[in-house]
Design a protein around this motif. Structure first.
Motif, PDB file in Angstrom:
ATOM      1  N   ALA A 186      51.311  19.640  30.546  1.00 28.53           N
ATOM      2  CA  ALA A 186      51.928  19.974  29.261  1.00 28.53           C
ATOM      3  C   ALA A 186      52.078  21.489  29.108  1.00 28.53           C
ATOM      4  N   ARG A 187      51.053  22.250  29.500  1.00 32.91           N
ATOM      5  CA  ARG A 187      51.140  23.718  29.429  1.00 32.91           C
ATOM      6  C   ARG A 187      52.261  24.242  30.328  1.00 32.91           C
ATOM      7  N   SER A 188      52.427  23.632  31.486  1.00 30.36           N
ATOM      8  CA  SER A 188      53.474  24.057  32.413  1.00 30.36           C
ATOM      9  C   SER A 188      54.852  23.921  31.788  1.00 30.36           C
ATOM     10  N   LEU A 189      55.029  22.899  30.977  1.00 26.90           N
ATOM     11  CA  LEU A 189      56.324  22.645  30.356  1.00 26.90           C
ATOM     12  C   LEU A 189      56.557  23.513  29.136  1.00 26.90           C
ATOM     13  N   ARG A 190      55.505  24.003  28.529  1.00 31.98           N
ATOM     14  CA  ARG A 190      55.660  24.830  27.327  1.00 31.98           C
ATOM     15  C   ARG A 190      56.029  26.263  27.649  1.00 31.98           C
ATOM     16  N   SER A 191      55.750  26.684  28.871  1.00 29.51           N
ATOM     17  CA  SER A 191      56.012  28.102  29.214  1.00 29.51           C
ATOM     18  C   SER A 191      57.428  28.352  29.615  1.00 29.51           C
TER      19      SER A 191
END
Length: 78
Positions: free
Chosen positions: A73-78
């Motif tokens: 999820a963090r990978s997609l938010r950046s």
């Protein structure tokens, strides 16, 4: 790979996880970029994944799954 040393079970699992991470992030990023998924919908997918996975799994497995989903999820938010 026939002449190489066999992979350990941990290395094999880590490699599979890294490959799946790349495919999932790439797929969801593409869908988001094309306007087919909103950031909110992606968050909902990960939340649903967490809730579904936590049913009946061992504590250590749940913890690993939660960590993996949070990293994705963090990978997609950046």
């Amino acid at each position: 790979m026939s002449d190489e040393t066999p992979l350990s079970a941990d290395a094999e699992r880590a490699g599979m996880l890294a490959a799946l991470h790349a495919i999932i992030v790439g797929t969801l990023s593409t869908l988001k970029r094309k306007g087919l998924l909103t950031a909110e919908e992606i968050d909902q997918l990960f939340e649903a994944g967490l809730i579904t996975f936590e049913r009946g799994e061992q504590d250590e497995t749940k913890q690993a799954a939660r960590l993996t989903l949070e990293i994705l999820a963090r990978s997609l938010r950046s």
